[in-house]
Design an enzyme around this catalytic site. Sequence first.
Site, PDB file in Angstrom:
ATOM      1  N   GLU A 251      41.875  24.708 114.621  1.00 44.16           N
ATOM      2  CA  GLU A 251      41.065  24.521 115.827  1.00 44.16           C
ATOM      3  C   GLU A 251      41.873  24.065 117.037  1.00 44.16           C
ATOM      4  O   GLU A 251      41.600  24.463 118.170  1.00 44.16           O
ATOM      5  CB  GLU A 251      39.955  23.490 115.556  1.00 44.16           C
ATOM      6  CG  GLU A 251      38.613  24.081 115.209  1.00 44.16           C
ATOM      7  CD  GLU A 251      38.467  24.373 113.727  1.00 44.16           C
ATOM      8  OE1 GLU A 251      37.430  24.909 113.322  1.00 44.16           O
ATOM      9  OE2 GLU A 251      39.388  24.054 112.963  1.00 44.16           O
TER      10      GLU A 251
ATOM     11  N   ASN B 143      53.687  25.223 106.461  1.00 46.75           N
ATOM     12  CA  ASN B 143      54.326  26.521 106.688  1.00 46.75           C
ATOM     13  C   ASN B 143      54.441  26.720 108.187  1.00 46.75           C
ATOM     14  O   ASN B 143      53.441  26.937 108.878  1.00 46.75           O
ATOM     15  CB  ASN B 143      53.507  27.642 106.046  1.00 46.75           C
ATOM     16  CG  ASN B 143      54.182  29.001 106.152  1.00 46.75           C
ATOM     17  OD1 ASN B 143      54.800  29.333 107.153  1.00 46.75           O
ATOM     18  ND2 ASN B 143      54.066  29.800 105.100  1.00 46.75           N
TER      19      ASN B 143
END
Length: 745
Positions: A710, A636
């Site tokens: 991250e 996405n």
Amino acid sequence: MSAGFVAIGQPVPRIDGRAKVTGQARYAAEVVVEGLVHGVVVNAAIARGRILAVDDAPARAVHGVLDVLWHGHRSQAPQLAHYFEAGEDFSTVPVKPLVSDSVHYAGQPVALVLAETWEAARYAAALVRVEYEAQAHGTDLPRHHAQGRAPKELDEDTAPPKPRGDADAAFAVAPVQVDAEFHQAVEHHNPMELHASTVIPEAGGTLTIHDKNQGAHGTRKRVAKVFGLHESQLTLLNTFVGGAFGSGLRPQYNLLLAMVGALHLRRPVRVVLTRQQMFTFGHRPEIWQRVRLGAARDGALQALIHEAVGETSRVEDFTEMVTRWSGTLYGCENLRGDYRVLPLDLPTPLDMRAPGAASGLFPLEVAMDELAQALGMDPLALRLANYAERAPSGDKPYSSKKLRECYALAADRFGWSARDPQPRSRREGDELVGWGMASGQWIAEQEEAQARVVWHVDGHVDVETAASDIGTGTVTVLAQVAASALGVRLDDVRVHIADTRLPQAPTEGGSSHVASVGSAVDGACEKLRRKAWQLARSTAASPLADSKLADVEFAGSRLRLRGRDGDGISVQEVLATSGVEELEAHFHLEPDEDEQGRYERAVHSAVFCEVRVDEAMGTVRVTRVVSAVACGRIINELTARSQVLGGIVWGMGQALHEGTLIDHALGRFMTVDLANYHVPVNADIHALEVHFVPEDDRVVSRLGAKGVGEIGGLGVAAAISNAIWHATGRRIRSLPMTPDKVMAP
């Protein structure tokens, strides 16, 4: 594709976004339950010592107070015998509250007030008087870092890189050398949602638990162990989580105390921590580091030595992957890494977004910039000169690596080629302008996960897995995976997560959730496609009667032969004709460790930034950041971009704002609210660009996805530090880089 149908990679808005912004979403502290009891925690006022006495009489006299629990009441709670008799199980949870008179750190919970209203509990908690015997404490890592010791245990993930060659000898004779020390202050997670737990006793001795955490199954397992219960007695839900960033990886004391209260009173109990109490448990540890680089005149690294001493508590060793990045990011034949811990009288640290990497990459990337300066070499050219085509540690091939492409894309978008290498070469008004860059790297992993997908005769699809969504967009991405795999509208997919009654899923952390849970959902959908095709073949006058599954595509809620738009048969017709109400498939993903172990699996980024420094005020404005990221196939684009943008802001906070100050005389954190613990705000954020380098990694996951959460924040602090040097000619090696450090001569 028809309206409403989605494909992998499309920028789909979050399915749960409206519920969250309109207040319809119910978090752990907002669950409605009759007869609710409110618990408020009393925290220790000393850093180390013993509790001599507790005067709870004034608190008990407050109207509405039901009980005040502390370690002296063990005999009054026989149903909690296992909790007390098992002692403090530091391997399962942080310091277990109320089990002894020992105080391990300031802020440790020492009593719990239970009352009919939160107001009564809060007032009564302020009346509890605790008498202590204080003992000498230590909280000063910079002063005592030389006393750090080897951790009691180190696993493969947190151990320093395996040594190569003779780094010390090679450094001693290297023509060009950099030797620098670095420091990073404590950082606290501070998600928007406060940690909270609501525990509801049910008929038959079971309990329903609503808790803020990052993994329902993992949290339930630990809680069951602590209280001597069978996991089947506990149903744990973490339906909505307002951010966690690692703070929810293991149960915090609000959950333990809510359990204690509920088991003691046999009534629903809720414990919500205050913002100040959010500073009384895990955090990113304070850390001291030293990096030495030796290089030839052409920039080739000849020696790399990275040493670190990180804070831990006195009750357990906390370790993270701080120095391993120096063994994986650049090629160097002579390497030595060392990682030690210093026990202090503070809460045990806890993983915080990109644990270890956020700390360890900062000194490495600043030292590389210093080396470039010493060589008279462009910082990007130096990194390319030491680019690792194969993993330096272990000499394994990468499952995929597009860091070189990240450098090229980000440098081009930023305009890096126009950079004047001389510091203090550009001024605009009262501000010096500087450019800096750095590399980022994070691990790409996959965990065991399960999912169940049910395709109903009315066309709806239910996706079930106990995955968590801590604000990353998991619900949306899982719906998108299922919708794309089955060729149905996104609106026809209903995703059910965050409940231990659902198929098991790993804790959300380490940027592995989509690669793990998403792959499990995709696997279940593959099984469903086969089942639907088999039924379709046997349907009377079926256009797919003689087909092979490979020749069939699922699109527009229909099965059809590839390349024949508008032909085929609808899934609803297949099920109805076959007399089947639903098709169900379960998939258990077990990563192929042998196959994955043959490769180095990582995500990479290149970060370029511009800063403007007002030397008179010591202020730094980060006016432009360009980040190029290679993190596998993007499922996405919208939510992935949001993750990287948020990571960049995190990196700016690490660089310029975030640092928890410690009063070493009292042994406690001082900046324990958002008025004094500074984080970036809207006015601090200017132009941010995120670009994804195309990458598809089927070693890491069947979807080709790696991880996004991250990597966005990595390299940012170093790039800002390097840009400040370029603007001012001053090297700042201590985080956060506050105005006093910027102004220092």
